[in-house]
Scaffold this active site. Structure first.
Site, PDB file in Angstrom:
ATOM      1  N   GLU A  75      -6.710   0.270  10.581  1.00  0.00           N
ATOM      2  CA  GLU A  75      -6.522   1.499   9.832  1.00  0.00           C
ATOM      3  C   GLU A  75      -7.794   2.429  10.447  1.00  0.00           C
ATOM      4  OE1 GLU A  75      -6.205   2.219   5.653  1.00  0.00           O
ATOM      5  OE2 GLU A  75      -4.733   0.382   5.391  1.00  0.00           O
TER       6      GLU A  75
ATOM      7  N   GLU B 146      -6.754  -4.180   1.643  1.00  0.00           N
ATOM      8  CA  GLU B 146      -8.024  -3.961   1.319  1.00  0.00           C
ATOM      9  C   GLU B 146      -8.629  -4.592   0.076  1.00  0.00           C
ATOM     10  OE1 GLU B 146      -8.495   0.423   3.459  1.00  0.00           O
ATOM     11  OE2 GLU B 146      -8.314   0.409   1.076  1.00  0.00           O
TER      12      GLU B 146
END
EC number: 3.2.1.78
Length: 381
Positions: free
Chosen positions: A299, A192
């Site tokens: 995710e 991320e």
């Protein structure tokens, strides 16, 4: 006709099994909008288990990998980082120590040897691993662990020469160690990565340089960003906006980035309409389709009520050309020390939710698998 269909299915399964056996040592790759694993171009299901990298009991690792493989899941995302600023005194697993302006990679029994065991176990079970190499967040050290040793701040992490030299040295130590492993699905630049308020050129240039560096070390495996998929045109609202310094299409166009990644957490992002997630999936798939590269929905999760909303997102991903695999967050297990961390997103093996989130989804993926043309990411009639 019934017996003929059964015979065709049996022969088809035998052919696929023989092909898979012949290709078991091959490296995962991308073919058009599909992923190819063990010689099979298809859609694949998987999950995340960040905690696996930090287990010190081999029997626990074996149990988790066995349950994962037996469930029909194929791709597992685990952490390839654990950065500390002081050496732990309790034999805690860590991979890199940042201290006094220098960084040291831990290759010992409580270091990269833990990854060695997991990767060896994944090879034996046909599991493919996605491994990000640094964390944007402070969990397990993250980018701030580098900053503590070399100075600077989060936005400057991507351009700080000393930090990038240490990061590249770590990347080289890890990637070079597993160049020949068929268990590696892909290396990810980070988990991320963000650069809040930055121009998108900062992350894009960093990703261009880093992905090229990884490919120079390991041309055998795929490389991806590991980002959340933020930064899409047509909607100025968060997380479509470019505020976090990412441009999904621009980053996907980097030559050494093999596929796109996206995450989905409606609650964390302040999105009240959970069906919004279906459009998020479809919009990313459209960008991937245009780029001719697959998307990994790597995710996604809800804090509770997993079956209601996650099932809908799974169905959308499975039905949308450009989406090639999905990994729910996250796989939970009952180990010798008790349950793995319950972050409210966790779906535990053998639970009632496991059936809807995993077993039913794996069955749906299997149905699509036999209708999917190679390289097209399209459906049969």
């Amino acid at each position: 006709m019934k017996h003929l269909l059964s015979l065709v299915c049996t022969l088809g399964a035998a052919t696929l099994a023989a092909s898979a056996a012949a290709e078991a040592g091959s490296m995962p790759s991308a073919n058009g909008l599909d992923f190819v694993i063990d010689g099979e171009a298809s859609y694949f299901a998987g999950s995340n288990a960040y905690w696996l990298s930090f287990l010190t009991n081999n029997a626990d690792v074996d149990l988790a990998l066995d349950h994962f493989a037996e469930s029909g899941l194929k791709i597992l995302r685990i952490w390839g980082f654990s950065d500390v600023t002081a050496e732990p005194s309790d034999n805690k697993v860590y991979f890199q120590l940042h201290q006094n302006g220098s960084s040291t990679v831990n290759t010992g029994p409580n270091g990269l040897e833990r990854l060695d065991y997991i990767i060896s176990g994944a090879e034996k079970r046909g599991i493919k691993l996605v491994i990000p190499l640094v964390n944007y967040w402070d969990d397990f050290g993250g980018m701030n662990a580098y900053i503590s040793a070399y100075g600077g701040d989060k936005p400057g992490w991507y351009t700080n020469d000393k930090i990038q030299a240490a990061y590249h040295a770590y990347v080289k130590a890890v990637v070079s160690r597993y160049v020949d492993s068929p268990a590696i699905f892909a290396w990810e630049l980070a988990n991320e990565p963000r650069c809040s308020g930055c121009d998108t050129s900062i992350i894009n240039q960093w990703a261009t340089k880093t992905s090229s560096f990884i490919k120079s070390l390991d041309p055998n495996h795929m490389v991806a960003m590991g980002d959340e998929g933020m930064g899409l045109p047509g909607d100025s609202n968060y997380p479509y906006s470019y505020y976090e310094g990412n441009d999904f299409a621009l980053n996907l166009a980097i030559p050494d980035i093999d596929f796109g990644t996206l995450h989905l957490y409606t609650t964390d992002w302040g999105v009240s309409n959970n069906s919004w997630g279906n459009k998020w999936v479809q919009d990313h798939a459209a960008v991937c389709k245009s780029a001719g590269k697959p998307c990994l929905f790597e995710e996604y999760g809800m804090k509770g009520n997993h079956c209601t909303y996650e099932l809908a997102w799974q169905k959308t991903a499975l039905a949308t050309p450009g989406m090639a695999a999905d990994l729910f967050w996250q796989f939970g297990e009952n180990l010798s020390s008790g349950q793995t961390h319950n972050d409210k997103y966790t779906v535990y093996y053998g639970s009632n939710e496991w059936k809807c989130v995993v077993s039913d989804h794996v069955a749906a993926v299997a149905v699509r698998r036999y209708r999917l043309p190679v390289g097209g990411g399209q459906h049969g009639p």
